[in-house]
Design a protein around this motif. Structure first.
Motif, mmCIF file in Angstrom:
data_model
loop_
_atom_site.group_PDB
_atom_site.id
_atom_site.type_symbol
_atom_site.label_atom_id
_atom_site.label_comp_id
_atom_site.label_asym_id
_atom_site.label_seq_id
_atom_site.Cartn_x
_atom_site.Cartn_y
_atom_site.Cartn_z
ATOM 1 N N THR A 135 5.603 -5.524 -3.492
ATOM 2 C CA THR A 135 5.761 -6.780 -3.976
ATOM 3 C C THR A 135 4.393 -7.855 -3.474
ATOM 4 O OG1 THR A 135 6.933 -7.961 -2.438
ATOM 5 C CG2 THR A 135 7.942 -7.329 -4.590
ATOM 6 N N ASP A 136 3.061 -7.206 -3.324
ATOM 7 C CA ASP A 136 1.939 -7.991 -3.008
ATOM 8 C C ASP A 136 1.568 -9.106 -3.672
ATOM 9 O OD1 ASP A 136 -0.743 -6.617 -1.089
ATOM 10 O OD2 ASP A 136 -0.476 -8.519 -1.561
ATOM 11 N N SER A 137 1.442 -10.229 -3.203
ATOM 12 C CA SER A 137 0.935 -11.239 -4.170
ATOM 13 C C SER A 137 -0.640 -11.184 -4.608
ATOM 14 C CB SER A 137 1.053 -12.623 -3.117
ATOM 15 O OG SER A 137 2.430 -12.937 -2.926
ATOM 16 N N GLU A 138 -1.212 -10.496 -3.798
ATOM 17 C CA GLU A 138 -2.662 -10.284 -4.034
ATOM 18 C C GLU A 138 -2.885 -9.862 -5.316
ATOM 19 O OE1 GLU A 138 -5.506 -11.019 -2.811
ATOM 20 O OE2 GLU A 138 -5.367 -11.490 -0.629
ATOM 21 N N ILE A 139 -1.925 -8.737 -5.632
ATOM 22 C CA ILE A 139 -1.998 -8.123 -7.013
ATOM 23 C C ILE A 139 -1.779 -9.167 -8.058
ATOM 24 C CG2 ILE A 139 -1.019 -6.383 -8.580
ATOM 25 C CD1 ILE A 139 -0.161 -4.569 -5.905
ATOM 26 N N PHE A 140 -0.515 -9.944 -7.923
ATOM 27 C CA PHE A 140 -0.214 -10.973 -8.738
ATOM 28 C C PHE A 140 -1.491 -11.949 -8.931
ATOM 29 C CE2 PHE A 140 1.072 -15.378 -8.862
ATOM 30 C CZ PHE A 140 1.703 -15.578 -10.314
ATOM 31 N N TYR A 141 -2.087 -12.415 -8.066
ATOM 32 C CA TYR A 141 -3.397 -13.182 -7.972
ATOM 33 C C TYR A 141 -4.478 -12.666 -8.883
ATOM 34 C CZ TYR A 141 -1.237 -16.289 -4.449
ATOM 35 O OH TYR A 141 -0.338 -17.144 -3.781
ATOM 36 N N SER A 142 -4.821 -11.238 -8.684
ATOM 37 C CA SER A 142 -5.748 -10.623 -9.301
ATOM 38 C C SER A 142 -5.377 -10.777 -10.964
ATOM 39 C CB SER A 142 -5.951 -9.159 -9.080
ATOM 40 O OG SER A 142 -6.391 -9.137 -7.627
ATOM 41 N N LEU A 143 -4.061 -10.467 -11.241
ATOM 42 C CA LEU A 143 -3.604 -10.400 -12.478
ATOM 43 C C LEU A 143 -3.816 -11.931 -13.341
ATOM 44 C CD1 LEU A 143 -2.301 -9.100 -15.061
ATOM 45 C CD2 LEU A 143 -0.252 -9.565 -13.906
#
Length: 912
Positions: A230-238
């Motif tokens: 559940t890495d937030s970095e992926i969320f931010y990139s999306l």
């Protein structure tokens, strides 16, 4: 006509009839020229209807021969490079004249298209590998039908099997599709670019909830590696990618190709680096134009994705997944106008890793705050009186939850539920039309009236995207520290920016204040380390700039932001209300605000992200006159305390230590009665009835420690409250203010988080409507009538068929007649059932609802408080359950929930 009926009409009326389809009877048959291994005779799912359309299209529109098509061919499928196998059937194979497989096609129903993509792994690639043992395989296709503007269209992913013979290889490349259109006559697939305003090739604006929900799930599964992280970095990139897409849609002109798409040239997919460069430029433009970023170095260094966390193959996959949908106009033709907002909330919920420092305020808490503040009534009052709406700000906005809910509530209440309270003057109507119409742009008003600030760049971006997808295309989100000087909140020179307004406040240490907002709603960061640059400006900007607690600085900032009479509804740690170190901020609140209410929340409210016990504070900013009155009273009682302190300390010297009374001018003329009165006044918090029996000396001896304690003052409070015992003075001032503070404690808040997610619980804060205020009576009855009319037409058709067949006498087919008569009985039973049900619904609606002056069916006044269990039952699990309302219930007469009591007891004064 729905999509199934449309397909039925297309295939049954084709010149070269290769498919016979009866949707109502759920039967289907194909021409014998098609190779059928297990051709279905009964429709068991919607994908068979999509396949019927595909077969008809391949033969009648794309010039393929029926004998080159195979249906339901069985295979023993190997799972990737592993040896395990399972049995499967292929939906459709289109062969060329050599017998090679040109298209191996997996067909899905429209609803299952997004959620069923996992079958690409096994069904498509597995069958492709098995087929390739004997024949050449050119393309794998994942297919369904789209129903757009009354037309059926292909929706397809086409995989170059010659290039990617293993799913893992295709996945590593970003799952590229070499086409989105099925080619005629064995030509190479083509990917038609999306073009702004094109009749056929513009973005899809009609989007179903199922499509977007499945898309969100699919993105989560792919981007987060199947849910293992559940890495937030992926969320931010999306989030950044979605922002780039919004920028692309916003700046394209009619006839231009969209930049946010992956291009294909024949069988060659565009280089991922080119996709990255193009999307990154869109992202930088969005930062400048939509997030008010002015720092050129920051813009130059900006990157749409973190390539260490979000490699280019995931970028290609994401762009292809999103490129067909409109994220700016994708609400225009939907019953659920907030569908894109729901989509974003789903990816936020599933993809963002909340932690102690960054977590979102649950919606039930936010809704309660907004309705307790009465922003619905405030909005209507502002509109009627001034032709405008209240300015609302969250200076620690996070992902935008407070602003989103405020926007939803104001639009819903002003435009729909309390529309009868809005004046119909020319001025108000003109403003209303401009800001709330048309329906798909009904939140346009928010571009001027909603403001948000957050120091976290990624959260600020998420808030901006969240606002846009909920229908506000230009809200004022500033990626800055919420405690900076007001001059720092800059945006373009065209749009109005009330956040930069500032003036000196002589009653607030001559500090700069904004005085522009009607409402502050927020959940500030608790006890966080402040930005180094911000720290440099704190003492200049705040009375208590040298203090550590971030939440207390935000309390000052709220004062600075609000107009006189402005309303405050916020989440605060309970330590603000009861610890010694925070008494200065409590005094600040009482001096500059009228405290309306404190609502205590249960310990579990924000767990597991923080176990901090919290309360909700509701307050109204005082007017200049009220603050001056406070100062006057404070000075009076400060002087009294100082005089009493001197007197009592001198009494101790005289009555206990034996000093000569005449040497102390302040007390030398005091009678014993005056002495006793002064001691009792000074020790007011400690004196008990039994003390009347004591003489002066013994009274002073009994309270020696209390006398010393009452004579103390806090060094930290001297600058703003003087050399006094602040609680002694405050107790006197508060008596004169003499207003009641609403207090409540909620044990349940509608949800509880567990390791398996959230589960619903009772909600002490408010109740839901269940029975909606308005009901679409005509729409409901039309649905029944259409169904009844349809069955009536089928009944009539059967009667004609039966009579015609029976007229043949001995040549008639008795088996066929029996089948038709059985069908006829079923239709008659359905007609009777639907008619009875319709009549029952009419009766229910007519009992509880009546037409209002606008011809809308509105709940009768006597049922408004939703206490009639029979009424509620019709919506909970009865015939009207499809129309159940989850809106917050604002009762008029009965007090049941905390919100009922709050709105009954608390009156907000109206400012200008």
């Amino acid at each position: 006509m729905n999509w199934k009926e449309h397909i039925e009409q297309i295939v049954n009326s084709a010149k070269n009839k290769v498919v016979s389809l009866n949707v109502e009877k759920a039967t289907i048959s194909y021409t014998d020229k098609i190779n059928k291994y297990e051709a279905p005779k009964v429709i068991t799912g919607d994908e068979e209807i999509s396949r019927a359309y595909l077969v008809n299209r391949l033969i009648n529109e794309l010039d393929y021969k029926p004998e080159n098509i195979e249906i339901e061919k069985p295979y023993e499928i190997s799972l990737g490079r592993k040896t395990k196998t399972h049995r499967g059937e292929n939906d459709l194979i289109l062969r060329d004249n050599k017998g090679d497989a040109f298209y191996v096609i997996e067909v899905k129903s429209p609803k299952e298209y997004e959620s069923g993509k996992k079958t690409i792994i096994g069904q498509l690639f597995g069958i492709g590998r098995e087929e390739a043992r004997k024949h050449k395989v050119y393309y794998l296709c994942y297919y369904t039908t789209d129903f757009i503007d009354g037309q059926i269209r292909d929706k397809v992913i086409i995989i170059d099997f010659q290039k990617y013979q293993e799913y893992e290889d295709w996945q590593k490349a970003g799952e590229p599709s070499v086409g989105n259109i099925l080619s005629p006559g064995y030509n190479k697939p083509k990917k038609q670019p999306k073009i702004k305003g094109h009749e056929k090739y513009d973005l899809q604006k009609r989007i179903t909830k199922e499509e977007l929900s499945a898309l969100a799930t699919d993105l989560h599964n792919v981007l987060w590696g199947g849910g293992g992280t559940t890495d937030s970095e992926i969320f931010y990139s999306l989030v950044n990618i979605i922002l780039a897409k919004i920028q692309d849609e916003s700046e394209r002109e009619e006839g231009e190709e969209y930049l946010f798409q992956v291009n294909a040239y024949g069988e060659n997919i565009e280089n991922p680096e080119k996709v990255y460069e193009r999307v990154n430029e869109l992202y930088k433009k969005a930062l400048r134009q939509k997030l008010n970023i002015k720092d050129e170095k920051q813009l130059s260094d900006a990157r749409v994705i973190n390539r260490n966390k979000f490699p280019l193959n995931k970028l290609v996959y994401t762009v292809q997944s999103l490129e067909n949908y409109s994220f700016v106009e994708g609400r225009s033709s939907l019953d659920n106008k907030d569908i894109l907002g729901d989509f974003f909330e789903q990816i936020t919920r599933d993809g963002f890793k909340q932690n102690k420092g960054q977590f979102f305020t649950p919606t039930p808490i936010v809704k309660f705050i907004c309705y307790a503040l009465g922003i619905d009534e405030l909005a209507i009052n502002r509109l009627n009186k001034w032709g405008k709406l209240p300015y609302i700000i969250d200076p620690s906005v996070g992902s935008g939850t407070f602003l989103i809910e405020a926007m939803k509530i104001i639009t819903k209440e002003v435009k729909y539920k309390q529309r009868d309270k809005v004046k119909n003057s020319f001025q108000v109507n003109a403003w209303f039309e401009e800001h709330f119409m048309p329906d798909y742009r009904e939140n346009r008003w928010a571009r001027e009236y909603l403001y948000g600030i957050d120091i976290n760049f990624d959260l600020g971006t998420a808030a901006k995207v969240n606002m846009i997808l909920h229908g506000d295309g230009a809200s004022n989100i500033f990626v800055q520290d919420g405690l900076k000087p007001f001059t720092e909140y800059k945006k373009n020179d065209v749009d109005k920016n009330v956040l930069q307004v500032k003036e000196r406040d002589s009653l607030y240490g001559d500090k700069e204040v904004n005085n522009a907002f009607d409402v502050v709603i927020s959940n500030p960061p608790f006890s966080v380390n402040l930005d180094t640059e911000t720290k440099r400006t704190l003492e200049k900007s705040f009375l208590y700039g040298n203090k550590k607690n971030s939440e207390n600085l935000f309390i000052e900032r709220w004062y600075q932001l609000l107009k006189e009479g402005g309303r405050l509804g916020v989440v605060l740690p309970e330590s603000v209300f009861d610890t010694t170190e925070n008494k200065y901020i409590r005094l600040f609140l009482f001096k500059y605000f009228t405290i309306k209410a404190v609502v205590s929340l249960p310990q579990l409210t924000f767990e597991p992200y923080t176990s901090t016990k919290t309360s909700l504070l509701f307050a109204q900013k005082k007017s200049k006159k009220e603050i001056e009155d406070w100062n006057r009273k404070w000075n009076i009682y400060s002087d009294e305390w100082s005089k009493l302190k001197t007197c009592v300390e001198n009494y101790v010297k005289v009555y206990i230590k034996g000093k000569n009374k005449d040497k102390y001018p302040s007390i030398k003329d005091h009678t014993d009665k005056q002495v006793r009165e002064n001691i009792e006044r000074y020790l007011k918090l400690h004196i008990v009835p039994e003390d009347k029996k004591l003489d002066i000396k013994n009274l002073l001896l009994k309270y020696q420690e209390e006398i010393i304690e009452t004579g103390k003052y806090d060094k930290d409070l001297i600058e703003h409250f003087g050399h006094v015992n602040v609680w002694w003075v405050f107790s006197e001032v508060s008596k004169e203010l003499n207003y009641k503070i609403f207090m409540a404690e909620a044990e349940n808040v509608g949800y509880k988080r567990t390791k398996r997610g959230e589960k619903p619980t009772p909600n002490d804060l408010y109740d839901e409507e269940i029975a909606p205020l308005f009901i679409p009576r005509g729409e409901i009855l039309d649905k029944y009538e259409r169904k009844i009319e349809f069955y009536m037409s089928k009944k009539d058709e059967l009667n004609i068929k039966i009579k015609k067949e029976e007229s043949k006498n001995e040549k008639s087919n008795k088996k066929r007649i029996k089948k038709w008569k059985d069908d006829l009985v079923w239709y008659l039973e359905e007609i009777e059932r639907l008619t009875n049900e319709k009549n029952e619904v009419i009766q229910i609606i007519d009992i509880y609802y009546a037409k209002d002056k606008n011809n809308a069916w509105r709940l009768k006044e006597e049922y408004f408080d939703r206490l009639d269990e029979t009424l509620l039952g019709h919506f909970k699990n009865g015939l009207l359950s499809e129309y159940v309302s989850t809106d917050v219930l604002i009762r008029k007469n009965n007090v049941i929930s905390i919100l009922d009591k709050f709105r009954k007891e608390i009156k907000w004064e109206l400012n200008n």
